[in-house]
Write a protein that holds these residues in place. Sequence first.
Motif, mmCIF file in Angstrom:
data_model
loop_
_atom_site.group_PDB
_atom_site.id
_atom_site.type_symbol
_atom_site.label_atom_id
_atom_site.label_comp_id
_atom_site.label_asym_id
_atom_site.label_seq_id
_atom_site.Cartn_x
_atom_site.Cartn_y
_atom_site.Cartn_z
ATOM 1 N N ALA A 111 0.830 -1.202 0.000
ATOM 2 C CA ALA A 111 0.000 0.000 0.000
ATOM 3 C C ALA A 111 0.870 1.260 0.000
ATOM 4 O O ALA A 111 0.548 2.248 -0.662
ATOM 5 C CB ALA A 111 -0.927 0.002 1.214
ATOM 6 N N HIS A 113 3.891 1.459 -1.256
ATOM 7 C CA HIS A 113 4.470 1.512 -2.604
ATOM 8 C C HIS A 113 3.531 2.250 -3.550
ATOM 9 O O HIS A 113 3.956 3.132 -4.327
ATOM 10 C CB HIS A 113 4.721 0.089 -3.100
ATOM 11 N N SER A 114 2.244 1.924 -3.482
ATOM 12 C CA SER A 114 1.255 2.571 -4.332
ATOM 13 C C SER A 114 1.111 4.048 -3.976
ATOM 14 O O SER A 114 0.981 4.905 -4.860
ATOM 15 C CB SER A 114 -0.100 1.863 -4.183
ATOM 16 N N LEU A 117 3.914 6.051 -5.505
ATOM 17 C CA LEU A 117 3.714 6.260 -6.941
ATOM 18 C C LEU A 117 2.715 7.387 -7.201
ATOM 19 O O LEU A 117 2.882 8.162 -8.145
ATOM 20 C CB LEU A 117 3.237 4.969 -7.602
ATOM 21 N N SER A 154 -1.272 3.349 4.842
ATOM 22 C CA SER A 154 -0.871 1.966 4.590
ATOM 23 C C SER A 154 -1.118 1.076 5.809
ATOM 24 O O SER A 154 -1.588 -0.057 5.676
ATOM 25 C CB SER A 154 0.606 1.924 4.197
ATOM 26 N N ILE A 209 -6.118 0.074 -5.400
ATOM 27 C CA ILE A 209 -5.580 0.062 -6.766
ATOM 28 C C ILE A 209 -6.366 1.013 -7.660
ATOM 29 O O ILE A 209 -5.795 1.815 -8.403
ATOM 30 C CB ILE A 209 -5.606 -1.365 -7.345
ATOM 31 N N ASP A 212 -5.864 4.850 -6.518
ATOM 32 C CA ASP A 212 -4.506 5.311 -6.818
ATOM 33 C C ASP A 212 -4.275 5.444 -8.315
ATOM 34 O O ASP A 212 -3.668 6.413 -8.780
ATOM 35 C CB ASP A 212 -3.471 4.371 -6.193
ATOM 36 N N LEU A 213 -4.774 4.471 -9.082
ATOM 37 C CA LEU A 213 -4.634 4.555 -10.545
ATOM 38 C C LEU A 213 -5.436 5.729 -11.113
ATOM 39 O O LEU A 213 -4.999 6.387 -12.064
ATOM 40 C CB LEU A 213 -5.083 3.251 -11.191
ATOM 41 N N ILE A 250 5.467 2.907 -13.143
ATOM 42 C CA ILE A 250 4.042 2.582 -12.962
ATOM 43 C C ILE A 250 3.698 1.284 -13.695
ATOM 44 O O ILE A 250 3.012 0.408 -13.153
ATOM 45 C CB ILE A 250 3.154 3.737 -13.468
ATOM 46 N N SER A 253 5.099 -1.734 -11.966
ATOM 47 C CA SER A 253 4.502 -1.972 -10.645
ATOM 48 C C SER A 253 3.070 -2.477 -10.735
ATOM 49 O O SER A 253 2.707 -3.452 -10.078
ATOM 50 C CB SER A 253 4.538 -0.685 -9.815
ATOM 51 N N TYR A 254 2.249 -1.810 -11.551
ATOM 52 C CA TYR A 254 0.821 -2.127 -11.563
ATOM 53 C C TYR A 254 0.450 -3.254 -12.520
ATOM 54 O O TYR A 254 -0.516 -3.984 -12.260
ATOM 55 C CB TYR A 254 0.007 -0.879 -11.901
#
Length: 312
Positions: A111, A113-114, A117, A154, A209, A212-213, A250, A253-254
Amino acid sequence: MASFNLTTSDPSTFILMGIPGLEAAHVLISIPLSMFYIMGLLGNFTVLFVVSKEETLHKPMYLLICMLALTDINICTSVVPKALCIFWFNLTSFTVGGCLTQMFFFYASMAMHSAVLVTMAFDRYVAVCDPLRYTIILTNARIAKLGLVGLIRSVLIALPAPLLLSRQPFCANRIIPHTYCENIAVVKMTCGDTIVNRMYDLVIASVVIGLDLMLIALSYGLIIRAVFRISCKKAHQKALNTCTVHICVILTSYTPLLFSNLTHWFGLGIAPHVHVILANLYFLIPTVLNPIIYGVKTKELHDRVFKYICRI
């Protein structure tokens, strides 16, 4: 299997099988796993060392790179050493407390890490859309505060999963077909009502996800709009080049994370060993590639790393 049956009689332990169906190949599989782990540690610690030593790199962008390196190290270290113990020494038993602790640190690091980003996307947005105020808006102190907010988020995201499982009764069969204590794999070991656990896993994964995206996509949508308003083609290229590195990170990672989650939720016909391999790849790939991407694509960092390598 005799050792599994003997150990699972202990109500305080789980058994981690490693990669189900590929037990005979565990030693061979451990070779690339350990190599990726060492490469990831070496690359990320190199980034941390160089940035800490070079005062010219004490800038918001490089502080964010360091945060990303720390989360990559935490993610791998929470999983890989135990996996290697399974592959090399057949140390498959894991206490319930140890399993839930590993789960917390793994998901908290993912979390975080996201969150890093997302902060990097905001950093790139300010750099392109408001460059004259960049040093005013994004100071080192503000980056530290954003990092603290990301850390708190997180922890709040990761903590409920092990807490919910700690209240569940576990069945006699405690063999987990995985290399680490993945949430849904542990949920399947419980004998109680697991609707809340399963819904929490699905909702949190989708929200974290997805949200964040969406924030990253919003940042890059605004960046693209600002770039097209610039008439100079050279300025176009310079603005987009500042974002290339982050876009590569990105994707690394994703993409594995989304692919792994989609196969886990909807890929009912996929073999169990494929699920486990994908689950390991989605945190190994970014850990290895991120420091390489930043080391190659970021000129300041590349020059400093090369300088220290030449001294050895």
